[in-house]
Design a protein around this motif. Structure first.
Motif, mmCIF file in Angstrom:
data_model
loop_
_atom_site.group_PDB
_atom_site.id
_atom_site.type_symbol
_atom_site.label_atom_id
_atom_site.label_comp_id
_atom_site.label_asym_id
_atom_site.label_seq_id
_atom_site.Cartn_x
_atom_site.Cartn_y
_atom_site.Cartn_z
ATOM 1 N N LEU A 148 9.077 2.688 -1.263
ATOM 2 C CA LEU A 148 8.373 1.411 -1.140
ATOM 3 C C LEU A 148 8.984 0.555 -0.034
ATOM 4 O O LEU A 148 8.263 -0.032 0.790
ATOM 5 C CB LEU A 148 8.427 0.667 -2.479
ATOM 6 N N GLU A 149 10.295 0.493 0.011
ATOM 7 C CA GLU A 149 10.971 -0.333 1.007
ATOM 8 C C GLU A 149 10.720 0.180 2.424
ATOM 9 O O GLU A 149 10.565 -0.606 3.374
ATOM 10 C CB GLU A 149 12.472 -0.364 0.729
ATOM 11 N N ALA A 150 10.648 1.493 2.569
ATOM 12 C CA ALA A 150 10.449 2.075 3.893
ATOM 13 C C ALA A 150 8.997 2.059 4.333
ATOM 14 O O ALA A 150 8.703 2.199 5.524
ATOM 15 C CB ALA A 150 10.963 3.519 3.901
ATOM 16 N N GLY A 151 8.082 1.882 3.377
ATOM 17 C CA GLY A 151 6.679 2.039 3.683
ATOM 18 C C GLY A 151 5.863 0.791 3.868
ATOM 19 O O GLY A 151 5.603 0.351 4.983
ATOM 20 N N LEU A 152 5.487 0.157 2.773
ATOM 21 C CA LEU A 152 4.462 -0.888 2.828
ATOM 22 C C LEU A 152 4.769 -2.059 3.749
ATOM 23 O O LEU A 152 3.858 -2.550 4.418
ATOM 24 C CB LEU A 152 4.175 -1.410 1.412
ATOM 25 N N PRO A 153 5.989 -2.565 3.824
ATOM 26 C CA PRO A 153 6.204 -3.699 4.735
ATOM 27 C C PRO A 153 5.807 -3.410 6.174
ATOM 28 O O PRO A 153 5.482 -4.316 6.930
ATOM 29 C CB PRO A 153 7.720 -3.949 4.619
ATOM 30 N N HIS A 154 5.793 -2.128 6.548
ATOM 31 C CA HIS A 154 5.471 -1.757 7.918
ATOM 32 C C HIS A 154 3.978 -1.513 8.116
ATOM 33 O O HIS A 154 3.541 -1.243 9.229
ATOM 34 C CB HIS A 154 6.262 -0.517 8.315
ATOM 35 N N HIS A 155 3.190 -1.591 7.031
ATOM 36 C CA HIS A 155 1.750 -1.382 7.123
ATOM 37 C C HIS A 155 0.973 -2.700 7.121
ATOM 38 O O HIS A 155 -0.248 -2.710 7.123
ATOM 39 C CB HIS A 155 1.257 -0.516 5.956
ATOM 40 N N SER A 156 1.657 -3.798 7.137
ATOM 41 C CA SER A 156 1.003 -5.087 6.923
ATOM 42 C C SER A 156 -0.014 -5.429 8.008
ATOM 43 O O SER A 156 -0.922 -6.222 7.773
ATOM 44 C CB SER A 156 2.050 -6.203 6.821
ATOM 45 N N LYS A 157 0.139 -4.836 9.188
ATOM 46 C CA LYS A 157 -0.777 -5.155 10.281
ATOM 47 C C LYS A 157 -1.807 -4.048 10.524
ATOM 48 O O LYS A 157 -2.529 -4.095 11.503
ATOM 49 C CB LYS A 157 0.021 -5.409 11.565
ATOM 50 N N THR A 176 9.469 -3.897 -15.574
ATOM 51 C CA THR A 176 9.323 -3.236 -14.276
ATOM 52 C C THR A 176 7.911 -3.380 -13.727
ATOM 53 O O THR A 176 7.717 -3.451 -12.515
ATOM 54 C CB THR A 176 9.676 -1.751 -14.393
ATOM 55 N N PHE A 177 6.928 -3.435 -14.614
ATOM 56 C CA PHE A 177 5.535 -3.627 -14.190
ATOM 57 C C PHE A 177 5.370 -5.010 -13.566
ATOM 58 O O PHE A 177 4.826 -5.155 -12.468
ATOM 59 C CB PHE A 177 4.606 -3.461 -15.389
ATOM 60 N N HIS A 178 5.852 -6.034 -14.256
ATOM 61 C CA HIS A 178 5.722 -7.391 -13.728
ATOM 62 C C HIS A 178 6.507 -7.562 -12.429
ATOM 63 O O HIS A 178 6.056 -8.248 -11.506
ATOM 64 C CB HIS A 178 6.199 -8.395 -14.774
ATOM 65 N N ALA A 179 7.667 -6.919 -12.352
ATOM 66 C CA ALA A 179 8.465 -7.009 -11.129
ATOM 67 C C ALA A 179 7.741 -6.357 -9.955
ATOM 68 O O ALA A 179 7.787 -6.864 -8.824
ATOM 69 C CB ALA A 179 9.827 -6.351 -11.341
ATOM 70 N N LEU A 180 7.061 -5.241 -10.211
ATOM 71 C CA LEU A 180 6.323 -4.574 -9.137
ATOM 72 C C LEU A 180 5.153 -5.424 -8.678
ATOM 73 O O LEU A 180 4.890 -5.535 -7.465
ATOM 74 C CB LEU A 180 5.828 -3.208 -9.617
ATOM 75 N N VAL A 181 4.437 -6.026 -9.615
ATOM 76 C CA VAL A 181 3.326 -6.916 -9.245
ATOM 77 C C VAL A 181 3.837 -8.037 -8.345
ATOM 78 O O VAL A 181 3.247 -8.337 -7.291
ATOM 79 C CB VAL A 181 2.651 -7.495 -10.502
ATOM 80 N N ALA A 182 4.949 -8.659 -8.739
ATOM 81 C CA ALA A 182 5.506 -9.756 -7.953
ATOM 82 C C ALA A 182 5.941 -9.288 -6.572
ATOM 83 O O ALA A 182 5.702 -9.963 -5.561
ATOM 84 C CB ALA A 182 6.679 -10.388 -8.692
ATOM 85 N N ARG A 183 6.552 -8.129 -6.518
ATOM 86 C CA ARG A 183 7.046 -7.610 -5.241
ATOM 87 C C ARG A 183 5.901 -7.279 -4.289
ATOM 88 O O ARG A 183 5.929 -7.650 -3.116
ATOM 89 C CB ARG A 183 7.897 -6.370 -5.498
ATOM 90 N N LEU A 184 4.889 -6.582 -4.788
ATOM 91 C CA LEU A 184 3.777 -6.192 -3.928
ATOM 92 C C LEU A 184 2.955 -7.396 -3.488
ATOM 93 O O LEU A 184 2.408 -7.408 -2.374
ATOM 94 C CB LEU A 184 2.884 -5.182 -4.655
ATOM 95 N N LYS A 218 3.928 -10.143 -2.552
ATOM 96 C CA LYS A 218 4.584 -10.855 -1.450
ATOM 97 C C LYS A 218 4.434 -10.141 -0.110
ATOM 98 O O LYS A 218 4.853 -10.670 0.920
ATOM 99 C CB LYS A 218 6.068 -11.042 -1.769
ATOM 100 N N ILE A 219 3.854 -8.952 -0.117
ATOM 101 C CA ILE A 219 3.739 -8.166 1.110
ATOM 102 C C ILE A 219 2.421 -8.484 1.797
ATOM 103 O O ILE A 219 1.342 -8.348 1.192
ATOM 104 C CB ILE A 219 3.836 -6.661 0.812
ATOM 105 N N ASP A 220 2.481 -8.904 3.035
ATOM 106 C CA ASP A 220 1.269 -9.175 3.803
ATOM 107 C C ASP A 220 0.444 -7.892 3.921
ATOM 108 O O ASP A 220 0.981 -6.806 4.163
ATOM 109 C CB ASP A 220 1.619 -9.678 5.207
ATOM 110 N N GLY A 221 -0.843 -8.035 3.757
ATOM 111 C CA GLY A 221 -1.731 -6.892 3.891
ATOM 112 C C GLY A 221 -1.956 -6.122 2.615
ATOM 113 O O GLY A 221 -2.661 -5.110 2.617
ATOM 114 N N VAL A 222 -1.343 -6.564 1.511
ATOM 115 C CA VAL A 222 -1.548 -5.921 0.212
ATOM 116 C C VAL A 222 -2.202 -6.926 -0.723
ATOM 117 O O VAL A 222 -1.661 -8.004 -0.972
ATOM 118 C CB VAL A 222 -0.228 -5.424 -0.394
ATOM 119 N N GLU A 223 -3.365 -6.578 -1.226
ATOM 120 C CA GLU A 223 -4.102 -7.427 -2.170
ATOM 121 C C GLU A 223 -3.984 -6.806 -3.550
ATOM 122 O O GLU A 223 -4.535 -5.728 -3.802
ATOM 123 C CB GLU A 223 -5.563 -7.535 -1.740
#
Length: 257
Positions: A175-184, A214-222, A224-229
């Protein structure tokens, strides 16, 4: 149903059940740009739980289940192999099947996105920009990994009660290596859901009254990532397996563009 005899996972044994494709296709003429489609992993179980009423509510949606040739709802050998990534192992089961092959998701992904998809969509007018994929439990975790690793393989992703307990450190690295880099690179739409009575078999303590932390933490984390709805839902009163049928109505609507 369509049995696929000539597409096999590289890790499959000759005695393993072949892939089976389930389809529900609208009876009316397709739109000019093709139908939206919902892919359902653990297709045997998914199509067992689907009702005629639910299908009637989405008359312009194609449903495709990816399963195996078996009378059981789950082929545990195939799902352990196909849906887990290297360094992920299923919790040892009471049936003594601790030696199931695991870690075959990297090889299953191209089968899903190429050969199985081609067979599943043959003869059906599909809009490639309106594909959704759904998975529950181990398949839910697979959907999350697929979303991170191949964010444009589907337009929408639905992960129900994902097995976030299964090597969380590895998923965190992906997750750390992937989604933040897909925001654009385009919007990623995700539906996450869990029951509020979920408890792993054999775990101690009282029955929970909320989704796992862990479910709620994942919702909160995702979120905050630009480009993820992210849209999320907690199913009141649902234990782990009950979240599967409970999710079908919301996910059918989610997959209808």
């Amino acid at each position: 149903m369509l049995d696929i005899e000539d597409i096999a996972h590289p890790m499959a044994d000759v005695s393993d059940a072949p892939y089976r494709i389930f389809r529900a296709v609208p009876r009316t003429p397709a739109p000019v740009d093709g139908w939206p489609v919902l892919y359902m992993l653990d297709g045997n179980a998914a199509f067992d739980f689907l009702s005629a009423e639910q299908l009637a509510d989405v008359p312009e949606l194609v449903l495709i289940g990816i399963g195996q040739r078996t009378d059981e709802q789950f082929d545990r050998t195939a799902r352990a192999r196909d849906l887990s990534f290297p360094d992920q192992t299923e919790r040892p089961s009471a049936t003594g099947n601790e030696d199931r092959a695991t870690g075959g998701a990297p090889e299953f992904i191209p089968l899903l996105l190429q050969g199985l998809r081609e067979r599943a969509e043959a003869g059906v007018a599909i809009n490639p920009a309106k594909r959704t994929i759904w998975g529950h439990s181990l398949a839910g975790l697979f959907v999350l990994n697929l979303m991170v690793l191949h964010p444009h393989s589907f337009a929408r992703f639905a992960a129900i009660s994902p097995s976030l307990w299964l090597n969380p450190e590895q998923f965190d690295r992906i997750l750390e290596a992937g989604l933040p880099h897909h925001s654009k690179s385009g919007l990623i739409r995700l539906y996450l859901a869990s029951g509020n009575r979920e408890k792993r078999t054999g775990s101690q303590g009282p029955i929970p009254t909320d989704a796992p932390a862990t479910f709620h933490a994942l919702v909160a984390r995702l979120s905050k990532i630009d480009g993820v709805e992210v849209s999320h839902q907690v199913y009141d009163g649902a234990k782990h397996i009950a979240s599967l049928p409970t999710s079908l109505g919301p996910v059918l609507r989610f997959a209808t563009f």
